[in-house]
Design a protein around this motif. Sequence first.
Motif, PDB file in Angstrom:
ATOM      1  N   PRO A 157       0.799  -1.229   0.000  1.00  0.00           N
ATOM      2  CA  PRO A 157       0.000   0.000   0.000  1.00  0.00           C
ATOM      3  C   PRO A 157       0.828   1.274   0.000  1.00  0.00           C
ATOM      4  O   PRO A 157       0.269   2.375   0.012  1.00  0.00           O
ATOM      5  N   GLY A 158       2.163   1.146  -0.014  1.00  0.00           N
ATOM      6  CA  GLY A 158       3.005   2.329   0.088  1.00  0.00           C
ATOM      7  C   GLY A 158       2.821   3.311  -1.048  1.00  0.00           C
ATOM      8  O   GLY A 158       2.951   4.528  -0.853  1.00  0.00           O
ATOM      9  N   ASP A 159       2.505   2.806  -2.248  1.00  0.00           N
ATOM     10  CA  ASP A 159       2.351   3.713  -3.379  1.00  0.00           C
ATOM     11  C   ASP A 159       1.207   4.696  -3.168  1.00  0.00           C
ATOM     12  O   ASP A 159       1.194   5.783  -3.758  1.00  0.00           O
ATOM     13  N   GLU A 160       0.252   4.346  -2.314  1.00  0.00           N
ATOM     14  CA  GLU A 160      -0.851   5.259  -2.039  1.00  0.00           C
ATOM     15  C   GLU A 160      -0.466   6.313  -1.008  1.00  0.00           C
ATOM     16  O   GLU A 160      -1.153   7.329  -0.867  1.00  0.00           O
ATOM     17  N   LEU A 161       0.598   6.092  -0.271  1.00  0.00           N
ATOM     18  CA  LEU A 161       1.058   7.066   0.723  1.00  0.00           C
ATOM     19  C   LEU A 161       2.032   8.078   0.128  1.00  0.00           C
ATOM     20  O   LEU A 161       2.190   9.173   0.662  1.00  0.00           O
ATOM     21  N   ALA A 162       2.687   7.707  -0.972  1.00  0.00           N
ATOM     22  CA  ALA A 162       3.845   8.465  -1.439  1.00  0.00           C
ATOM     23  C   ALA A 162       3.494   9.681  -2.278  1.00  0.00           C
ATOM     24  O   ALA A 162       4.317  10.582  -2.445  1.00  0.00           O
ATOM     25  N   GLY A 163       2.288   9.741  -2.856  1.00  0.00           N
ATOM     26  CA  GLY A 163       1.973  10.838  -3.757  1.00  0.00           C
ATOM     27  C   GLY A 163       2.799  10.754  -5.025  1.00  0.00           C
ATOM     28  O   GLY A 163       3.150   9.675  -5.491  1.00  0.00           O
TER      29      GLY A 163
END
Length: 517
Positions: free
Chosen positions: A199-205
């Motif tokens: 899910p990190g890609d959704e946190l990174a912008g």
Amino acid sequence: MLGVFTADEMRRLDRRAIAELHIPGATLMENAGRGAAESIVAALPALGAPRRGARVVVVGGNGGDGFVVARWLKRRGARASVLLAFSPAEIGGDARLKLEELRRSGVRPLRLEDDRAIAAALARAHLVVDALLGTGSRGSPEGSVARAIELINACGRPVVALDIPSGMSADGGAHAGAAVRATMTLAFAGLKRGLVTSPGDELAGRVSVVPIGVPDAEVARAATTFLLEPSDVARHFPRRPRVAHKGSYGHLLLVAGSLGKTGAAALAAAAAMRSGSGLVTVATPVSQQPVVASLVLEAMTEPLPETSTHTLALKAREVIAELAASRDAVAIGPGLGLDEETQQAVRSLIQELRKPLAVDADALTALSGHLEVLGAAPSVRCLTPHPGEMARMLGARVDDVQRDRIETARAFAARYRAYVVLKGARSVIGTPDGRVFVNPTGNPGMASGGTGDVLTGMLGAFLARGMDPGAALQSSVYLHGSAGDIAAERVGEEALIARDVVAAIPEAFRRLGGASG
């Protein structure tokens, strides 16, 4: 393409830069901070902040990158301040040096103590810079760091994260506790795996890479995982010469369809034609041949011997082998059915056909418990499983496959000497030499029946026109996702169906920059 690194791989690259390339750690830190500051200054108008006089609050930990960023932002005309989640006494090494340089520049860091005062400072900012934790952090953020993350997320201001959003796992997977939700992330030297996987890609912008002074060749040599970019695909589609003819772009044999599943064959054939294949022949059970022929006018059809349930019969192998002899590549699987005789025929074809072969859908199920046939195959095999199909082939659980999609694809491709794309959010492509390529295109609206058949047709078309299998997989996966994104723009994610993806393939080619002609 951009290199994607685990935290350990990044540490090894840093150690090599310091010990063997003789680049001091302080220099790497300075380069990273200065480059990040320049990127922030360039992005200020897009983030709603003035180019000069912007109020920027850097929320720092015990690393030095944030101190360098604050110092350079001040030099570029910003009003920079620093809030520390750690006592200055806990900061050592090169970071301590950068802290002293920051103080000499006139910026005096303040210790995070009163939540209301911190919240007020963040609310007054045009922009917040998250410099709390780096790739070396482990476990769930605690104490003042966790509280700082919560305050950053609540402040309502644009947030730029340095390297990774604090609290996010650098190596991917679920984060253990609180994590910063960034507007933009500036990754140092290369992308971290958590930035390109869920899910990190959704946190990174929005993510971009900031060089830190390690030569590009060294960074590329250290990477075994890469993020695809449009230029990686566009180069495979030069402008067509005026003397080109349909024979110049390959003849694909598509083995697909059965009673009630002729749509899968038609979608794959239409996608192959839209992907520039010169000729497409669909080989399908004899009773279904008129149906398939009526659905795709541009493709030719061939009838195959069938079982009593109108699926591929075992004796169809000889017919298919004869048809394949005069074609450039074969795609097999969409809508074939799960009849045991059909599955046996499919395994034989995968093992024996001397042409590049795209394997999908029901053909993948035929491989479950029989993966040894891949090692005996005389030509390239490209597999396109979704997580459930990969789990069946491996005799594993879907959760096991999804836990580390990158390493699952890498291990499968290396062990079975096959090319494989593990489909899903951020599809990953594994190659027999151990490299993995992450695809950035696609959207949840593509979770709809038939979109996988579209990918099969595209992949088959690229193999038929003579592309290297790695290039064919990268191109088909990227363009398939891009077409899905275009379709979502047109009809929305909720209403998207496979035919919308086929219809958007021409625009996906155009968006490569016209390189496809």
